[in-house]
Design a protein around this motif. Structure first.
Motif, PDB file in Angstrom:
ATOM      1  N   GLY A  70     -10.960 -24.876 -17.912  1.00 20.21           N
ATOM      2  CA  GLY A  70     -10.979 -25.898 -16.872  1.00 20.21           C
ATOM      3  C   GLY A  70     -10.392 -27.214 -17.347  1.00 20.21           C
ATOM      4  O   GLY A  70      -9.726 -27.926 -16.590  1.00 20.21           O
ATOM      5  N   THR A  71     -10.612 -27.551 -18.619  1.00 21.96           N
ATOM      6  CA  THR A  71     -10.040 -28.781 -19.180  1.00 21.96           C
ATOM      7  C   THR A  71      -8.515 -28.707 -19.195  1.00 21.96           C
ATOM      8  O   THR A  71      -7.833 -29.678 -18.848  1.00 21.96           O
ATOM      9  N   ILE A  72      -7.991 -27.566 -19.557  1.00 19.59           N
ATOM     10  CA  ILE A  72      -6.537 -27.395 -19.535  1.00 19.59           C
ATOM     11  C   ILE A  72      -6.011 -27.517 -18.111  1.00 19.59           C
ATOM     12  O   ILE A  72      -5.005 -28.190 -17.854  1.00 19.59           O
ATOM     13  N   LEU A  73      -6.705 -26.889 -17.170  1.00 23.11           N
ATOM     14  CA  LEU A  73      -6.284 -26.979 -15.770  1.00 23.11           C
ATOM     15  C   LEU A  73      -6.362 -28.412 -15.254  1.00 23.11           C
ATOM     16  O   LEU A  73      -5.505 -28.856 -14.495  1.00 23.11           O
ATOM     17  N   GLY A  74      -7.396 -29.144 -15.655  1.00 21.42           N
ATOM     18  CA  GLY A  74      -7.567 -30.517 -15.207  1.00 21.42           C
ATOM     19  C   GLY A  74      -6.484 -31.447 -15.709  1.00 21.42           C
ATOM     20  O   GLY A  74      -6.118 -32.416 -15.041  1.00 21.42           O
ATOM     21  N   ARG A  75      -5.972 -31.171 -16.877  1.00 21.59           N
ATOM     22  CA  ARG A  75      -4.913 -32.021 -17.416  1.00 21.59           C
ATOM     23  C   ARG A  75      -3.544 -31.681 -16.832  1.00 21.59           C
ATOM     24  O   ARG A  75      -2.653 -32.516 -16.817  1.00 21.59           O
ATOM     25  N   LEU A  76      -3.366 -30.454 -16.334  1.00 23.94           N
ATOM     26  CA  LEU A  76      -2.033 -30.021 -15.921  1.00 23.94           C
ATOM     27  C   LEU A  76      -1.843 -29.852 -14.408  1.00 23.94           C
ATOM     28  O   LEU A  76      -0.724 -29.970 -13.935  1.00 23.94           O
ATOM     29  N   PHE A  77      -2.913 -29.547 -13.664  1.00 25.40           N
ATOM     30  CA  PHE A  77      -2.756 -29.181 -12.264  1.00 25.40           C
ATOM     31  C   PHE A  77      -3.633 -30.035 -11.357  1.00 25.40           C
ATOM     32  O   PHE A  77      -4.555 -30.690 -11.812  1.00 25.40           O
ATOM     33  N   LYS A  78      -3.347 -29.950 -10.050  1.00 28.56           N
ATOM     34  CA  LYS A  78      -4.171 -30.628  -9.052  1.00 28.56           C
ATOM     35  C   LYS A  78      -5.400 -29.778  -8.755  1.00 28.56           C
ATOM     36  O   LYS A  78      -5.503 -28.627  -9.167  1.00 28.56           O
ATOM     37  N   VAL A  79      -6.316 -30.341  -7.982  1.00 27.04           N
ATOM     38  CA  VAL A  79      -7.601 -29.701  -7.740  1.00 27.04           C
ATOM     39  C   VAL A  79      -7.471 -28.394  -6.952  1.00 27.04           C
ATOM     40  O   VAL A  79      -8.346 -27.536  -7.031  1.00 27.04           O
ATOM     41  N   LEU A  80      -6.397 -28.192  -6.238  1.00 26.87           N
ATOM     42  CA  LEU A  80      -6.219 -26.971  -5.463  1.00 26.87           C
ATOM     43  C   LEU A  80      -6.135 -25.721  -6.333  1.00 26.87           C
ATOM     44  O   LEU A  80      -6.333 -24.611  -5.839  1.00 26.87           O
ATOM     45  N   ILE A  81      -5.875 -25.881  -7.612  1.00 25.71           N
ATOM     46  CA  ILE A  81      -5.793 -24.734  -8.508  1.00 25.71           C
ATOM     47  C   ILE A  81      -7.168 -24.122  -8.768  1.00 25.71           C
ATOM     48  O   ILE A  81      -7.272 -22.961  -9.161  1.00 25.71           O
ATOM     49  N   LEU A  82      -8.254 -24.880  -8.507  1.00 24.16           N
ATOM     50  CA  LEU A  82      -9.593 -24.366  -8.786  1.00 24.16           C
ATOM     51  C   LEU A  82      -9.980 -23.203  -7.882  1.00 24.16           C
ATOM     52  O   LEU A  82     -10.708 -22.309  -8.310  1.00 24.16           O
ATOM     53  N   VAL A  83      -9.520 -23.192  -6.642  1.00 27.20           N
ATOM     54  CA  VAL A  83      -9.912 -22.134  -5.708  1.00 27.20           C
ATOM     55  C   VAL A  83      -9.397 -20.763  -6.177  1.00 27.20           C
ATOM     56  O   VAL A  83     -10.192 -19.833  -6.332  1.00 27.20           O
ATOM     57  N   PRO A  84      -8.095 -20.599  -6.439  1.00 25.72           N
ATOM     58  CA  PRO A  84      -7.665 -19.279  -6.915  1.00 25.72           C
ATOM     59  C   PRO A  84      -8.187 -18.946  -8.313  1.00 25.72           C
ATOM     60  O   PRO A  84      -8.452 -17.784  -8.616  1.00 25.72           O
ATOM     61  N   THR A  85      -8.361 -19.958  -9.147  1.00 26.20           N
ATOM     62  CA  THR A  85      -8.874 -19.704 -10.492  1.00 26.20           C
ATOM     63  C   THR A  85     -10.312 -19.204 -10.440  1.00 26.20           C
ATOM     64  O   THR A  85     -10.673 -18.267 -11.154  1.00 26.20           O
ATOM     65  N   CYS A  86     -11.129 -19.815  -9.598  1.00 34.05           N
ATOM     66  CA  CYS A  86     -12.509 -19.350  -9.448  1.00 34.05           C
ATOM     67  C   CYS A  86     -12.542 -17.946  -8.856  1.00 34.05           C
ATOM     68  O   CYS A  86     -13.369 -17.121  -9.242  1.00 34.05           O
ATOM     69  N   GLY A  87     -11.636 -17.662  -7.927  1.00 33.40           N
ATOM     70  CA  GLY A  87     -11.556 -16.317  -7.361  1.00 33.40           C
ATOM     71  C   GLY A  87     -11.204 -15.278  -8.414  1.00 33.40           C
ATOM     72  O   GLY A  87     -11.814 -14.201  -8.473  1.00 33.40           O
ATOM     73  N   VAL A  88     -10.242 -15.593  -9.259  1.00 34.79           N
ATOM     74  CA  VAL A  88      -9.852 -14.678 -10.337  1.00 34.79           C
ATOM     75  C   VAL A  88     -10.999 -14.524 -11.330  1.00 34.79           C
ATOM     76  O   VAL A  88     -11.258 -13.412 -11.821  1.00 34.79           O
ATOM     77  N   ALA A  89     -11.714 -15.590 -11.621  1.00 31.79           N
ATOM     78  CA  ALA A  89     -12.842 -15.514 -12.546  1.00 31.79           C
ATOM     79  C   ALA A  89     -13.931 -14.598 -11.998  1.00 31.79           C
ATOM     80  O   ALA A  89     -14.513 -13.789 -12.740  1.00 31.79           O
ATOM     81  N   ILE A  90     -14.211 -14.700 -10.711  1.00 35.14           N
ATOM     82  CA  ILE A  90     -15.222 -13.836 -10.096  1.00 35.14           C
ATOM     83  C   ILE A  90     -14.787 -12.380 -10.153  1.00 35.14           C
ATOM     84  O   ILE A  90     -15.581 -11.490 -10.487  1.00 35.14           O
ATOM     85  N   VAL A  91     -13.528 -12.117  -9.857  1.00 35.33           N
ATOM     86  CA  VAL A  91     -13.020 -10.744  -9.914  1.00 35.33           C
ATOM     87  C   VAL A  91     -13.101 -10.202 -11.337  1.00 35.33           C
ATOM     88  O   VAL A  91     -13.476  -9.039 -11.552  1.00 35.33           O
ATOM     89  N   LEU A  92     -12.782 -11.013 -12.332  1.00 40.30           N
ATOM     90  CA  LEU A  92     -12.843 -10.556 -13.720  1.00 40.30           C
ATOM     91  C   LEU A  92     -14.280 -10.245 -14.151  1.00 40.30           C
ATOM     92  O   LEU A  92     -14.507  -9.279 -14.884  1.00 40.30           O
ATOM     93  N   VAL A  93     -15.228 -11.051 -13.709  1.00 40.57           N
ATOM     94  CA  VAL A  93     -16.627 -10.778 -14.057  1.00 40.57           C
ATOM     95  C   VAL A  93     -17.096  -9.488 -13.389  1.00 40.57           C
ATOM     96  O   VAL A  93     -17.795  -8.677 -13.983  1.00 40.57           O
ATOM     97  N   LEU A  94     -16.693  -9.292 -12.143  1.00 39.61           N
ATOM     98  CA  LEU A  94     -17.119  -8.085 -11.423  1.00 39.61           C
ATOM     99  C   LEU A  94     -16.383  -6.828 -11.899  1.00 39.61           C
ATOM    100  O   LEU A  94     -16.905  -5.721 -11.757  1.00 39.61           O
ATOM    101  N   ALA A  95     -15.189  -6.974 -12.456  1.00 37.96           N
ATOM    102  CA  ALA A  95     -14.382  -5.817 -12.842  1.00 37.96           C
ATOM    103  C   ALA A  95     -14.690  -5.307 -14.244  1.00 37.96           C
ATOM    104  O   ALA A  95     -14.229  -4.220 -14.599  1.00 37.96           O
ATOM    105  N   LYS A  96     -15.445  -6.042 -15.018  1.00 40.00           N
ATOM    106  CA  LYS A  96     -15.696  -5.564 -16.385  1.00 40.00           C
ATOM    107  C   LYS A  96     -16.606  -4.332 -16.340  1.00 40.00           C
ATOM    108  O   LYS A  96     -17.472  -4.220 -15.477  1.00 40.00           O
ATOM    109  N   PRO A  97     -16.412  -3.419 -17.252  1.00 41.90           N
ATOM    110  CA  PRO A  97     -17.148  -2.156 -17.190  1.00 41.90           C
ATOM    111  C   PRO A  97     -18.643  -2.274 -17.509  1.00 41.90           C
ATOM    112  O   PRO A  97     -19.402  -1.372 -17.217  1.00 41.90           O
ATOM    113  N   VAL A  98     -19.074  -3.381 -18.057  1.00 38.87           N
ATOM    114  CA  VAL A  98     -20.475  -3.547 -18.443  1.00 38.87           C
ATOM    115  C   VAL A  98     -21.345  -3.880 -17.233  1.00 38.87           C
ATOM    116  O   VAL A  98     -22.552  -3.829 -17.292  1.00 38.87           O
ATOM    117  N   VAL A  99     -20.720  -4.194 -16.094  1.00 40.40           N
ATOM    118  CA  VAL A  99     -21.458  -4.598 -14.904  1.00 40.40           C
ATOM    119  C   VAL A  99     -22.443  -3.515 -14.473  1.00 40.40           C
ATOM    120  O   VAL A  99     -23.520  -3.805 -13.963  1.00 40.40           O
TER     121      VAL A  99
END
Length: 99
Positions: free
Chosen positions: A12-41
C-alpha cells in the motif's frame, strides 16, 4: 496474520507514492481473490478467512495513507522551514553579532 498486514502495508505504501486513490479498489479486489484462491482456505474456517481479508485490505489502506504522507513530507517540511525562518527574522530587530 501479521505477515498479511505488514505485506499489505508495504504494498500500500508503494501504491500511495505512485498512484491515485482509485487504484485501491482493484487492488483490494485482487487481494480478496488471492486470499480466497489459496489452497489452505479449505482447512480454515470462514471467520478466519474473513479476518485475513479484513487484515489485508486494512493494511493496504493504511499503507496507502502512509505512502501519501511520505510523498508530501518534503513539501510540508519546506513550508514549516519557511514559516519558522520568517518568524525568526521578524522577532529581533537588532543584530546579535558582537565585535
Amino acid at each position: 496474520m501479521g505477515i498479511l498486514f505488514i505485506g499489505g502495508m508495504l504494498f500500500g505504501t508503494i501504491l500511495g507514492r505512485l498512484f491515485k486513490v482509485l487504484i485501491l479498489v482493484p487492488t483490494c479486489g485482487v487481494a480478496i481473490v488471492l486470499v480466497l484462491a489459496k489452497p489452505v482456505v479449505a482447512d480454515h474456517s470462514v471467520a478466519q478467512t474473513i479476518l485475513e481479508i479484513i487484515l489485508l485490505v486494512t493494511g493496504l489502506q493504511f499503507g496507502y495513507a502512509v505512502g501519501l504522507i511520505s510523498s508530501n513530507m518534503s513539501a510540508v517540511l519546506r513550508g514549516f522551514r519557511k514559516a519558522f525562518a520568517s518568524s525568526a527574522h521578524s522577532a529581533g530587530s537588532r543584530s546579535l553579532h558582537v565585535r
